[in-house]
Design a protein around this motif. Structure first.
Motif, PDB file in Angstrom:
ATOM      1  N   ILE A   1       0.858  -1.183   0.000  1.00 39.01           N
ATOM      2  CA  ILE A   1       0.000   0.000   0.000  1.00 39.01           C
ATOM      3  C   ILE A   1       0.887   1.223   0.000  1.00 39.01           C
ATOM      4  O   ILE A   1       1.754   1.395   0.859  1.00 39.01           O
ATOM      5  CB  ILE A   1      -0.935   0.008   1.220  1.00 39.01           C
ATOM      6  N   ARG A   2       0.674   2.107  -0.996  1.00 41.39           N
ATOM      7  CA  ARG A   2       1.504   3.306  -1.136  1.00 41.39           C
ATOM      8  C   ARG A   2       0.619   4.493  -1.484  1.00 41.39           C
ATOM      9  O   ARG A   2      -0.414   4.353  -2.135  1.00 41.39           O
ATOM     10  CB  ARG A   2       2.547   3.126  -2.241  1.00 41.39           C
ATOM     11  N   TYR A   3       1.088   5.681  -1.049  1.00 43.61           N
ATOM     12  CA  TYR A   3       0.503   6.948  -1.477  1.00 43.61           C
ATOM     13  C   TYR A   3       1.566   7.623  -2.329  1.00 43.61           C
ATOM     14  O   TYR A   3       2.637   7.987  -1.825  1.00 43.61           O
ATOM     15  CB  TYR A   3       0.131   7.821  -0.277  1.00 43.61           C
ATOM     16  N   VAL A   4       1.284   7.760  -3.612  1.00 43.36           N
ATOM     17  CA  VAL A   4       2.325   8.202  -4.535  1.00 43.36           C
ATOM     18  C   VAL A   4       1.829   9.383  -5.356  1.00 43.36           C
ATOM     19  O   VAL A   4       0.624   9.670  -5.439  1.00 43.36           O
ATOM     20  CB  VAL A   4       2.750   7.053  -5.477  1.00 43.36           C
ATOM     21  N   SER A   5       2.796  10.073  -5.987  1.00 40.98           N
ATOM     22  CA  SER A   5       2.505  11.209  -6.865  1.00 40.98           C
ATOM     23  C   SER A   5       3.599  11.272  -7.916  1.00 40.98           C
ATOM     24  O   SER A   5       4.694  10.717  -7.742  1.00 40.98           O
ATOM     25  CB  SER A   5       2.443  12.503  -6.062  1.00 40.98           C
ATOM     26  N   ASP A   6       3.308  11.942  -9.007  1.00 45.39           N
ATOM     27  CA  ASP A   6       4.336  12.110 -10.036  1.00 45.39           C
ATOM     28  C   ASP A   6       5.242  13.301  -9.707  1.00 45.39           C
ATOM     29  O   ASP A   6       6.252  13.529 -10.389  1.00 45.39           O
ATOM     30  CB  ASP A   6       3.685  12.295 -11.419  1.00 45.39           C
ATOM     31  N   ALA A   7       4.875  14.077  -8.633  1.00 45.73           N
ATOM     32  CA  ALA A   7       5.744  15.177  -8.158  1.00 45.73           C
ATOM     33  C   ALA A   7       5.708  15.160  -6.624  1.00 45.73           C
ATOM     34  O   ALA A   7       5.149  16.059  -5.982  1.00 45.73           O
ATOM     35  CB  ALA A   7       5.254  16.513  -8.720  1.00 45.73           C
ATOM     36  N   PRO A   8       6.281  14.115  -6.010  1.00 44.36           N
ATOM     37  CA  PRO A   8       6.147  13.958  -4.554  1.00 44.36           C
ATOM     38  C   PRO A   8       7.116  14.881  -3.796  1.00 44.36           C
ATOM     39  O   PRO A   8       8.150  15.296  -4.312  1.00 44.36           O
ATOM     40  CB  PRO A   8       6.501  12.494  -4.362  1.00 44.36           C
ATOM     41  N   ARG A   9       6.778  15.166  -2.522  1.00 45.57           N
ATOM     42  CA  ARG A   9       7.688  15.903  -1.649  1.00 45.57           C
ATOM     43  C   ARG A   9       8.780  14.970  -1.147  1.00 45.57           C
ATOM     44  O   ARG A   9       9.918  15.404  -0.932  1.00 45.57           O
ATOM     45  CB  ARG A   9       6.904  16.479  -0.462  1.00 45.57           C
TER      46      ARG A   9
ATOM     47  N   PRO B   1      10.937  11.574  -2.042  1.00 42.78           N
ATOM     48  CA  PRO B   1      11.272  10.704  -3.185  1.00 42.78           C
ATOM     49  C   PRO B   1      10.741   9.284  -3.030  1.00 42.78           C
ATOM     50  O   PRO B   1      10.512   8.590  -4.026  1.00 42.78           O
ATOM     51  CB  PRO B   1      12.803  10.727  -3.199  1.00 42.78           C
ATOM     52  N   ARG B   2      10.543   8.826  -1.788  1.00 44.34           N
ATOM     53  CA  ARG B   2      10.026   7.460  -1.609  1.00 44.34           C
ATOM     54  C   ARG B   2       8.591   7.324  -2.130  1.00 44.34           C
ATOM     55  O   ARG B   2       8.110   6.225  -2.340  1.00 44.34           O
ATOM     56  CB  ARG B   2      10.085   7.088  -0.128  1.00 44.34           C
ATOM     57  N   ASN B   3       7.925   8.473  -2.266  1.00 42.51           N
ATOM     58  CA  ASN B   3       6.541   8.448  -2.753  1.00 42.51           C
ATOM     59  C   ASN B   3       6.447   8.686  -4.265  1.00 42.51           C
ATOM     60  O   ASN B   3       5.381   9.016  -4.784  1.00 42.51           O
ATOM     61  CB  ASN B   3       5.702   9.505  -2.031  1.00 42.51           C
ATOM     62  N   GLN B   4       7.547   8.509  -4.967  1.00 38.70           N
ATOM     63  CA  GLN B   4       7.549   8.679  -6.431  1.00 38.70           C
ATOM     64  C   GLN B   4       6.780   7.527  -7.077  1.00 38.70           C
ATOM     65  O   GLN B   4       6.985   6.361  -6.759  1.00 38.70           O
ATOM     66  CB  GLN B   4       8.988   8.705  -6.951  1.00 38.70           C
ATOM     67  N   ALA B   5       5.899   7.849  -7.979  1.00 38.54           N
ATOM     68  CA  ALA B   5       5.074   6.828  -8.656  1.00 38.54           C
ATOM     69  C   ALA B   5       5.924   6.041  -9.643  1.00 38.54           C
ATOM     70  O   ALA B   5       6.807   6.584 -10.304  1.00 38.54           O
ATOM     71  CB  ALA B   5       3.919   7.501  -9.388  1.00 38.54           C
ATOM     72  N   ASP B   6       5.643   4.711  -9.720  1.00 39.01           N
ATOM     73  CA  ASP B   6       6.311   3.902 -10.749  1.00 39.01           C
ATOM     74  C   ASP B   6       5.566   4.068 -12.071  1.00 39.01           C
ATOM     75  O   ASP B   6       4.623   4.863 -12.189  1.00 39.01           O
ATOM     76  CB  ASP B   6       6.383   2.437 -10.304  1.00 39.01           C
ATOM     77  N   SER B   7       5.980   3.303 -13.091  1.00 40.54           N
ATOM     78  CA  SER B   7       5.426   3.506 -14.439  1.00 40.54           C
ATOM     79  C   SER B   7       3.924   3.232 -14.496  1.00 40.54           C
ATOM     80  O   SER B   7       3.164   3.976 -15.137  1.00 40.54           O
ATOM     81  CB  SER B   7       6.156   2.608 -15.445  1.00 40.54           C
ATOM     82  N   LEU B   8       3.453   2.163 -13.835  1.00 50.99           N
ATOM     83  CA  LEU B   8       2.018   1.849 -13.860  1.00 50.99           C
ATOM     84  C   LEU B   8       1.227   2.896 -13.093  1.00 50.99           C
ATOM     85  O   LEU B   8       0.105   3.267 -13.478  1.00 50.99           O
ATOM     86  CB  LEU B   8       1.772   0.460 -13.274  1.00 50.99           C
TER      87      LEU B   8
ATOM     88  N   LEU C   1      -5.942  16.918  -8.738  1.00 50.94           N
ATOM     89  CA  LEU C   1      -5.389  15.622  -8.378  1.00 50.94           C
ATOM     90  C   LEU C   1      -4.065  15.831  -7.634  1.00 50.94           C
ATOM     91  O   LEU C   1      -3.125  16.449  -8.145  1.00 50.94           O
ATOM     92  CB  LEU C   1      -5.157  14.774  -9.637  1.00 50.94           C
ATOM     93  N   VAL C   2      -3.992  15.288  -6.380  1.00 50.34           N
ATOM     94  CA  VAL C   2      -2.776  15.369  -5.572  1.00 50.34           C
ATOM     95  C   VAL C   2      -1.878  14.172  -5.841  1.00 50.34           C
ATOM     96  O   VAL C   2      -0.666  14.281  -5.988  1.00 50.34           O
ATOM     97  CB  VAL C   2      -3.132  15.468  -4.074  1.00 50.34           C
ATOM     98  N   GLY C   3      -2.481  12.993  -5.944  1.00 48.49           N
ATOM     99  CA  GLY C   3      -1.741  11.752  -6.162  1.00 48.49           C
ATOM    100  C   GLY C   3      -2.726  10.598  -6.205  1.00 48.49           C
ATOM    101  O   GLY C   3      -3.924  10.786  -6.433  1.00 48.49           O
ATOM    102  N   VAL C   4      -2.230   9.362  -5.982  1.00 47.54           N
ATOM    103  CA  VAL C   4      -3.104   8.194  -5.977  1.00 47.54           C
ATOM    104  C   VAL C   4      -2.748   7.322  -4.792  1.00 47.54           C
ATOM    105  O   VAL C   4      -1.594   7.302  -4.328  1.00 47.54           O
ATOM    106  CB  VAL C   4      -2.986   7.382  -7.284  1.00 47.54           C
ATOM    107  N   ALA C   5      -3.756   6.607  -4.294  1.00 45.56           N
ATOM    108  CA  ALA C   5      -3.538   5.554  -3.307  1.00 45.56           C
ATOM    109  C   ALA C   5      -3.391   4.254  -4.068  1.00 45.56           C
ATOM    110  O   ALA C   5      -4.312   3.824  -4.767  1.00 45.56           O
ATOM    111  CB  ALA C   5      -4.703   5.489  -2.337  1.00 45.56           C
TER     112      ALA C   5
END
Length: 561
Positions: A97-105, A107-114, A182-186
């Motif tokens: 389970i991750r909370y990710v974004s394409d512009a995270p504060r 770096p561990r929350n950086q979204a992968d390709s999918l 949109l802030v990010g995705v769960a």
């Protein structure tokens, strides 16, 4: 290939195909159900995580307010709590389970390709509620990836809202996001291996059960086929070989060979057939004699048909000869009046002719012109009748008018032969409906024939009257000519036929006049009768229904008062 294999092979193929289709359909269904189960679990987890996030967002003021009412930020903001709970859940289970974004504060929350693919999809479609697919994680293991959008709302404004660039309580610059952005995705990832293993186990079990069912079905079909089909058919085959060898007393007992249904009926029919064959063999000589007589009769019929064919061929040859004669006759009939007209015209050029001779020549020209016109009209009318292009144009007819017109038309012909015509009409004859041109044509043809077959100086009589008994109009044309024999009465109304044979004709003429007269009379619903004896003259009678004209004048009720 023997019958049992012919029956077993297609049955095996069909049953096997059905089982394979059933297994494939079951695999597909189980796979869909597994995917639906993983989606349901991911949905529940996403709602639980969203509940934690919302709880923290709603209670930020309470968490960061000390007992004395002073604000003291504790560092437990929404994203930290959500990320921490997701990390704990990930450590204790196979789920990620991750909370990710394409512009995270962080770096561990950086979204992968999918996950970036999902973020792009959510931005493209603001109404999209979830995004799911299968993908690989953790050294190539297959996971079910389920992602839901995290959108900006009023509780997030202190950290991510306006003004952009201002430092928030966590020490990061605000992004200046607006409500609904949109802030990010769960991102929730569920390992698919256990589901795949369970699916494989179910498929293998289903395949084993299907194989057992297939073997049981085939064994049952084999036993039933051998007992009720193959063996009875073999017995019938043996019996038929005996019959083919000449043993017509062979019979089949259906009960002894387990013959049921159609095979039992086949056995009965076989027994009836052999009994019939035995009977036929016993009286074969009688049948041969009967067939011989029938053959002789057939030969007789063929001979009669051959004679009839020969007669028909003779008639065709005669028709061909007659056709040649007809064209010769037509050319002669057309040439004769033309030659006479030309000769008389040359005579008119002679200055020595007196007035009487000149009038005689003119009458001859008129008679020949009328004969030529009548011949051409007969030919054209005959062609139109054969083509079905002739229709009646009925109008109100007065008998006296018809007779007067007829008298004027035949006057030149009568004068040319010095004959004495007589015309009589019925004063009580009513007005009637008919085609005036065609009725006059009928009477012209009859009068022309009367004049043609009468001697010079003879007489003809024309009488028109109303027959009250059958309500018909009748027109009699009588002459003192050569008459018509009983044999010729049968042919004179045929095209191109004249009395005393069609070829060796005693007088000129096309043979169309009486044929056209009869057809025109029949178009009116009437007929033509002839009374004559050879050498005693003739009476031709035209009979036409007396159709009354409608002289009603429309009143208020549509009828005359």
């Amino acid at each position: 290939m023997r019958l049992k294999y012919r029956l077993a092979l297609p049955t095996t193929i069909v049953v096997s195909l059905l089982l394979v289709v059933s297994i494939v359909a079951d695999v597909w269904l189980q796979d869909r159900q597994s995917e639906e189960a993983m989606r349901e679990k991911a949905y529940v987890l996403s709602q639980q995580m969203q509940a934690v996030w919302d709880f923290m967002a709603v209670n930020q003021d309470r968490i960061n307010t000390d007992a004395d009412g002073s604000y003291n930020f504790k560092g437990l903001h929404c994203s930290i709590v959500g990320t921490s709970v997701g990390a704990l859940f990930t450590d204790r289970t196979d789920y990620i389970i991750r909370y990710v974004s394409d512009a995270p504060r962080n770096p561990r929350n950086q979204a992968d390709s999918l996950e970036e693919e999902a973020i792009h999809a959510f931005r493209e479609n603001a109404n999209l509620a979830r995004y799911s697919l299968f993908g690989q994680m953790r050294e190539g293991e297959e996971y079910y990836r389920y992602m839901v959008p995290l959108k900006m709302n009023s509780s997030c404004a202190d950290c991510h809202g306006d003004p952009a660039g201002e430092m928030d309580v966590t020490g990061f610059a605000k992004e200046g996001l607006q409500d609904g952005d949109l802030v990010g995705v769960a991102s929730i990832s569920i390992p698919a291996e256990s589901y795949r293993e369970d699916l494989t186990a179910r498929v293998v079990l289903r395949a084993l059960l299907s194989a057992v069912v297939l073997a049981a079905c085939l064994f049952t079909i084999y036993l039933v086929t051998m007992r009720y089909v193959v063996r009875p058919v073999g017995k019938v085959e043996a019996a038929m070989r005996d019959v083919g060898a000449g043993d017509l007393e062979t019979r089949i007992d259906p009960a002894s060979i387990n013959a049921k249904g159609e095979l039992e009926a086949l056995s009965v029919y076989f027994n009836e057939m052999t009994a019939e064959l035995d009977s036929l063999q016993q009286d074969l000589e009688g049948k041969v004699c009967e067939r011989t007589e029938q053959l002789a009769e057939a030969n007789s019929i063929l001979e009669r048909q051959a004679r009839e064919l020969e007669a028909a061929n003779d008639r065709l040859q005669a028709d061909d000869r007659y056709k040649s004669h007809y064209f010769t006759m037509m050319s002669h009939e057309l040439r004769t009046p033309l030659t006479a007209i030309r000769a008389h015209i040359d005579m008119l050029k002679e200055p020595s002719l007196d007035a009487g001779e000149r009038q005689s020549v003119i009458r001859s020209i008129q008679a020949n012109t009328m004969a030529l016109s009548k011949l051409v009209n007969n030919i054209l009318d005959s062609a139109r009748l054969e083509a079905g292009a002739v229709n009646l144009e009925k109008e109100v007819i007065d008998v006296a008018d018809i007779v007067n017109q007829l008298e004027k038309v035949i006057e030149p012909l009568v004068a040319a032969k010095g004959m004495r015509p007589s015309f009589k009409t019925d004063e009580d004859a009513p007005l009637f409906m008919a085609d005036e041109d065609k009725l006059l044509h009928i009477l012209e043809n009859l009068c022309t024939n009367a004049i043609k077959y009468s001697e010079e100086g003879g007489s003809i009589w024309v009488e028109a009257y109303w027959n009250r008994e059958d309500d018909t109009m009748r027109f009699d044309v009588s002459d003192e000519g050569v008459g018509v024999s009983e044999e010729d009465k049968q042919i004179i109304f045929q095209k191109f036929m004249q009395a005393e044979s069609a070829i060796a004709r005693p007088v000129s003429g096309s043979g169309l006049g009486l044929s056209l007269a009869k057809e025109y009379a029949e178009l009116h619903g009437g007929t033509i009768e002839v009374q004559s004896k050879k050498g005693e003259g003739s009476v031709f009678r035209v009979i036409i229904p007396c159709e009354r004209p409608d002289f009603d004048i429309d009143g208020e009720d549509g009828r005359a008062e």
